[in-house]
Design a protein around this motif. Structure first.
Motif, short mmCIF file in Angstrom:
data_model
loop_
_atom_site.label_atom_id
_atom_site.label_comp_id
_atom_site.label_asym_id
_atom_site.label_seq_id
_atom_site.Cartn_x
_atom_site.Cartn_y
_atom_site.Cartn_z
N ALA A 167 0.83 -1.21 0.00
CA ALA A 167 0.00 0.00 0.00
C ALA A 167 0.86 1.26 0.00
CB ALA A 167 -0.94 0.00 1.20
N LEU A 168 1.95 1.24 0.76
CA LEU A 168 2.86 2.38 0.79
C LEU A 168 3.45 2.64 -0.60
CD1 LEU A 168 4.72 1.64 4.14
CD2 LEU A 168 3.33 3.66 3.69
N GLU A 169 3.92 1.58 -1.24
CA GLU A 169 4.54 1.73 -2.56
C GLU A 169 3.51 2.11 -3.61
OE1 GLU A 169 8.42 -1.18 -2.20
OE2 GLU A 169 6.53 -2.09 -2.85
N ARG A 170 2.34 1.53 -3.51
CA ARG A 170 1.27 1.81 -4.48
C ARG A 170 0.82 3.27 -4.41
NH1 ARG A 170 -1.61 -2.08 -3.00
NH2 ARG A 170 -3.05 -0.97 -1.64
N ASN A 171 0.92 3.87 -3.23
CA ASN A 171 0.46 5.24 -3.05
C ASN A 171 1.60 6.26 -3.12
OD1 ASN A 171 -2.62 5.41 -2.18
ND2 ASN A 171 -1.79 3.50 -1.35
N GLY A 172 2.74 5.82 -3.60
CA GLY A 172 3.81 6.75 -3.88
C GLY A 172 4.65 7.21 -2.71
N HIS A 173 4.59 6.52 -1.58
CA HIS A 173 5.41 6.91 -0.44
C HIS A 173 6.85 6.47 -0.65
CE1 HIS A 173 2.10 8.38 2.03
NE2 HIS A 173 1.39 7.32 1.62
N ARG A 174 7.77 7.18 -0.04
CA ARG A 174 9.20 6.90 -0.20
C ARG A 174 9.60 5.72 0.68
NH1 ARG A 174 13.48 10.79 0.53
NH2 ARG A 174 14.48 9.59 -1.14
N VAL A 175 9.82 4.58 0.05
CA VAL A 175 10.10 3.33 0.75
C VAL A 175 11.53 2.89 0.47
CG1 VAL A 175 9.48 0.90 0.97
CG2 VAL A 175 7.69 2.63 0.69
N LEU A 176 12.32 2.71 1.51
CA LEU A 176 13.70 2.24 1.39
C LEU A 176 13.77 0.76 1.71
CD1 LEU A 176 16.78 2.74 1.12
CD2 LEU A 176 16.78 3.24 3.59
N ARG A 177 14.20 -0.02 0.75
CA ARG A 177 14.49 -1.44 0.98
C ARG A 177 16.01 -1.56 1.15
NH1 ARG A 177 10.61 -5.38 -0.48
NH2 ARG A 177 8.63 -4.49 -1.19
N THR A 178 16.44 -2.03 2.30
CA THR A 178 17.85 -2.05 2.59
C THR A 178 18.22 -3.30 3.38
OG1 THR A 178 19.65 -0.91 3.77
CG2 THR A 178 17.43 -0.65 4.66
N SER A 179 19.44 -3.79 3.13
CA SER A 179 19.95 -4.93 3.89
C SER A 179 20.86 -4.47 5.02
CB SER A 179 20.70 -5.90 2.97
OG SER A 179 21.78 -5.25 2.33
N ASP A 180 21.03 -3.16 5.17
CA ASP A 180 21.79 -2.63 6.31
C ASP A 180 20.97 -2.84 7.58
OD1 ASP A 180 23.77 -1.80 4.59
OD2 ASP A 180 22.99 0.25 4.42
N CYS A 181 21.64 -3.07 8.68
CA CYS A 181 20.99 -3.19 9.99
C CYS A 181 19.95 -4.31 10.04
CB CYS A 181 20.34 -1.87 10.38
SG CYS A 181 20.21 -1.62 12.17
N PRO A 182 20.34 -5.56 9.71
CA PRO A 182 19.39 -6.68 9.77
C PRO A 182 19.04 -7.05 11.21
CG PRO A 182 21.60 -7.49 9.35
CD PRO A 182 21.68 -5.99 9.28
N VAL A 183 17.90 -7.70 11.37
CA VAL A 183 17.42 -8.15 12.68
C VAL A 183 17.56 -9.66 12.76
CG1 VAL A 183 15.33 -8.46 14.08
CG2 VAL A 183 15.85 -6.22 13.07
N GLU A 184 18.07 -10.14 13.89
CA GLU A 184 18.18 -11.59 14.08
C GLU A 184 16.82 -12.16 14.47
OE1 GLU A 184 20.31 -14.90 16.98
OE2 GLU A 184 20.99 -12.82 17.04
N THR A 185 16.41 -13.22 13.79
CA THR A 185 15.11 -13.81 14.09
C THR A 185 15.24 -15.30 14.35
OG1 THR A 185 12.77 -13.78 13.43
CG2 THR A 185 14.38 -14.41 11.74
N SER A 186 14.17 -15.89 14.84
CA SER A 186 14.18 -17.29 15.25
C SER A 186 14.17 -18.24 14.06
CB SER A 186 12.96 -17.57 16.13
OG SER A 186 12.77 -18.95 16.35
N SER A 187 14.78 -19.41 14.25
CA SER A 187 14.76 -20.45 13.22
C SER A 187 13.81 -21.58 13.59
CB SER A 187 16.17 -21.03 13.03
OG SER A 187 16.59 -21.70 14.21
N ARG A 188 12.91 -21.33 14.55
CA ARG A 188 12.02 -22.40 14.98
C ARG A 188 11.14 -22.86 13.82
NH1 ARG A 188 8.48 -18.82 19.28
NH2 ARG A 188 7.51 -17.41 17.78
#
Length: 239
Positions: A195-216
């Motif tokens: 919805a953000l991208e469809r409505n023209g908002h400035r969206v940054l997709r970045t691999s900087d600063c990743p979050v560690e998540t569970s592998s369960r």
């Protein structure tokens, strides 16, 4: 308007075991020097919990919501609404940072998102890493290969295709304009970004600063990242 307040949103369904680590990581991120003049609140939306999730969250200083929806979309939306109401400032001054109860954000996570907000981005879509695999087998290699398939070979900026509720930030004003998190049992994060991208908002997709998540391999949310790992594990005969 630059953010003067940040709300960290965490939906949780029976997460008494992993939530303490998630909240400790968020607390560490709030102590970054860049946030010295920024008000930060953490909201845990305890959704249909029958364990001690609410108690754990309260003991670690989070604002706790009680829900019975068992719906991540509703939980994230409720946390966002509570935060924007409680902070008592305009939406233009609030940044919403979403993570998960089974994840651990890095110490500079909030500072990084704040920097991007100051640079004019209205949303930051980050990546996740898994460092604690359930056992030694090919799951880690298979996941890494698929997850990074589109990463530039030369090491340049990666406008990745992923969306994770565990690592997502959005300006509250933009969030309100597109209607917020929809009440979906899965994919509410994807729907928000679409919805953000469809409505023209400035969206940054970045691999900087990743979050560690569970592998369960038996995740709380059906159809999400954990189910992706479970499908890969099934291909290796791991259950």
């Amino acid at each position: 308007m630059k953010p003067t307040a940040i709300a960290v949103l965490i939906p949780a369904h029976n997460e008494e075991e992993l939530l303490p680590r998630a909240l400790a990581a968020v607390h560490a991120a709030t102590r970054h020097p860049a946030l010295a003049e920024v008000r930060v609140m953490t909201v845990v939306a305890a959704d249909a919990c029958v364990d001690h999730t609410e108690k754990v969250a309260g003991e670690q200083g989070a604002s706790v919501l009680h829900l019975g929806a068992q719906n991540p979309g509703k939980a994230r939306a409720a946390a966002a609404h509570h935060a924007m109401t409680s902070l008592g400032t305009s939406a233009g001054a609030i940044w919403l940072a979403s993570t998960d109860a089974d994840s651990a954000v890095p110490p500079d996570w909030l500072a990084f998102q704040l920097d991007q907000a100051h640079a004019g981005w209205e949303a930051v879509i980050g990546t996740v890493t898994v460092t604690r695999w359930p056992r030694v087998h090919q799951l880690a290699d298979r996941h890494h290969q698929l997850y990074n398939a589109s990463r530039p070979a030369g090491g340049g900026p990666w406008r990745h295709p992923h969306v994770h509720g565990a690592n997502l930030g959005v300006a509250a004003e933009a969030y309100q304009k597109i209607g917020g998190f929809p009440a979906l049992p899965v994919g509410e994060d994807h729907a928000l970004v679409n919805a953000l991208e469809r409505n023209g908002h400035r969206v940054l997709r970045t691999s900087d600063c990743p979050v560690e998540t569970s592998s369960r391999l038996r995740p709380r949310a059906v159809g999400g990242f954990g189910d992706h790992l479970a499908r890969l594990a099934a291909q290796d005969g791991v259950h």
